[in-house]
Write an enzyme that holds these catalytic residues in place. Structure first.
Site: not given
Ligand SMILES: *[C@@H]1O[C@H](CO)[C@@H](O)[C@H](O)[C@H]1NC(C)=O
Ligand SMILES: *[C@@H]1O[C@H](CO)[C@@H](O)[C@H](O)[C@H]1NC(C)=O
Ligand SMILES: *[C@@H]1O[C@H](CO)[C@@H](O)[C@H](O)[C@H]1NC(C)=O
Length: 367
Positions: A86, A90, A96, A100, A118
């Protein structure tokens, strides 16, 4: 600065490169059966500045050192294989393949793992990359191997040691001195709720096609996902494309919205890199919308069916697509740097040309 104008020639160059990359391997799907095992026939062209023996003189044992490390680490913690795979996805899809993703302070890096959408990248995977880098520095008497090459090799070896195909990895990438911004990440990584038109839109911008999309999504044959990534398919009303028995399983894991649990991405063989992910899709047991829609949508349905029937076809295409993906907007030659610490740009370096990095940041997506 006139960003649009300064970016144009680089984007054009990238487009030509990606077109060139796209033209060769696609004949692969129509190769006669006897060529099925000849991976060398189907490999895409190597990007200028990269080569398979890049470290032959400077660090001849580089690939062996990465492989031995990953073999050992994955044997102790099979979950690390998904984590390393993963990370490479990413990295390549956001700005690219320039490492980073590893920078502390980058929107995808260890400092900001909660950045939308997330990413849930594993801290142990970041640590593994730095540990490999330290080992390579001792072996090669200096910072010779880039963090981005380590990511590409560790991803390949993770696939191999969880049961998947091997494929040759072109080397010679250099590392960016630039963070990926939250905006880059948002535009580069479509949500698990994306459907095929949105996914294709993202991958086509970086020269990948339907077969690449389906094959790279097969990385979901290993690893875990949070309920938050698929609970909208369960509540308030179940997504009708989920099979009834699988729906029951999902609700067992995630009984209500907001429950913080995780589930295997491939419930048939969660720790084995195989083609069961596609068998799941055919049986309406895909976890994300972005998984299941690959079978629902006519543009990709036949490819899913083919991979579900033939693991060999999946493995072959996966190798091709990983090599294509692994060459997206790479830095080579005197561009960028060889980081001494994969989590931080080298002290005293002047961040190298904004232009290409911004051009790269425009385009990327998925995973
Ligand atoms: C995912 O990102 C959103 C927006 O930043 C946030 O509100 C949410 O809690 C995050 N979920 C997890 C499981 O980290
Ligand atoms: C695979 O293809 C390459 C390149 O055309 C060729 O040199 C090689 O002999 C082939 N190997 C097999 C086992 O067919
Ligand atoms: C590497 O960089 C990170 C981020 O700046 C820092 O926290 C860490 O201590 C550094 N590691 C070493 C060995 O210097």
């Amino acid at each position: 600065m006139d960003r649009a104008r300064s970016r144009a020639p680089l984007l054009a160059a990238a487009a030509i490169l990606l077109l060139a990359m796209a033209s060769a391997p696609l004949a692969a799907t129509s190769e006669p059966e006897e060529n099925v095992d000849n991976a060398s026939l189907q490999q895409p062209p190597v990007a200028p500045g990269l080569s398979f023996d890049f470290y032959r003189r400077s660090c001849p044992r580089a690939e062996t050192i990465v492989r031995d490390f990953v073999k050992d680490a994955v044997r102790r913690d099979i979950g690390l294989a998904a984590g390393l795979l993963r990370l490479h996805f990413h990295d390549c899809f956001v700005q690219g393949c320039d490492a980073s993703v590893l920078l502390d302070g980058s929107a995808t890096g260890p400092g900001e793992q909660q950045a939308p959408p997330n990413l849930t990248l594993r801290p142990s995977a970041f640590k593994a990359i730095n540990d490999i880098r330290d080992r390579l520095e001792r072996e090669c008497r200096g910072p010779v191997v880039s963090c981005s090459d380590i990511l590409a090799l560790a991803a390949r070896d993770s696939v191999v040691f969880s049961g998947g195909p091997s494929y040759p990895v072109p080397l010679g990438r250099r590392d960016s001195a630039h963070f990926a911004t939250p905006q880059d990440v948002l535009s580069g990584l479509p949500a698990p709720s994306s459907t095929v038109p949105g996914l294709l839109n993202v991958v086509r911008r970086i020269g990948l096609d339907e077969a690449d999309l389906v094959a790279l999504s097969g990385g979901h044959t290993i690893g875990l996902a949070h309920c938050s990534s698929f609970e909208d398919r369960l509540f308030p009303r179940p997504d009708p494309t989920i099979s009834p028995s699988f729906l029951g399983q999902l609700k067992n894991t995630c009984p209500a919205k907001g429950v913080d649990r995780r589930r295997e991405l491939d419930f048939r063989t969660p720790n084995r890199f195989d083609n069961k992910y596609y068998v799941n899709l055919v049986n309406r047991e895909g976890l994300f919308v972005s998984d299941q829609d690959l079978f629902t949508n006519g543009a990709t349905r036949n490819i899913v069916g083919r991979f579900a029937q033939s693991q060999k076809d999946f493995f072959r295409q996966f190798g091709v697509s990983m090599v294509k993906m692994g060459q997206i907007n790479v830095l080579t030659g005197s561009q960028g740097q060889i980081r001494r610490n994969c989590s931080a740009r080298n002290p005293g370096t002047v961040p190298w040309s904004d232009v290409l990095v911004e051009a790269a940041a425009e385009s990327l997506g998925l995973f």
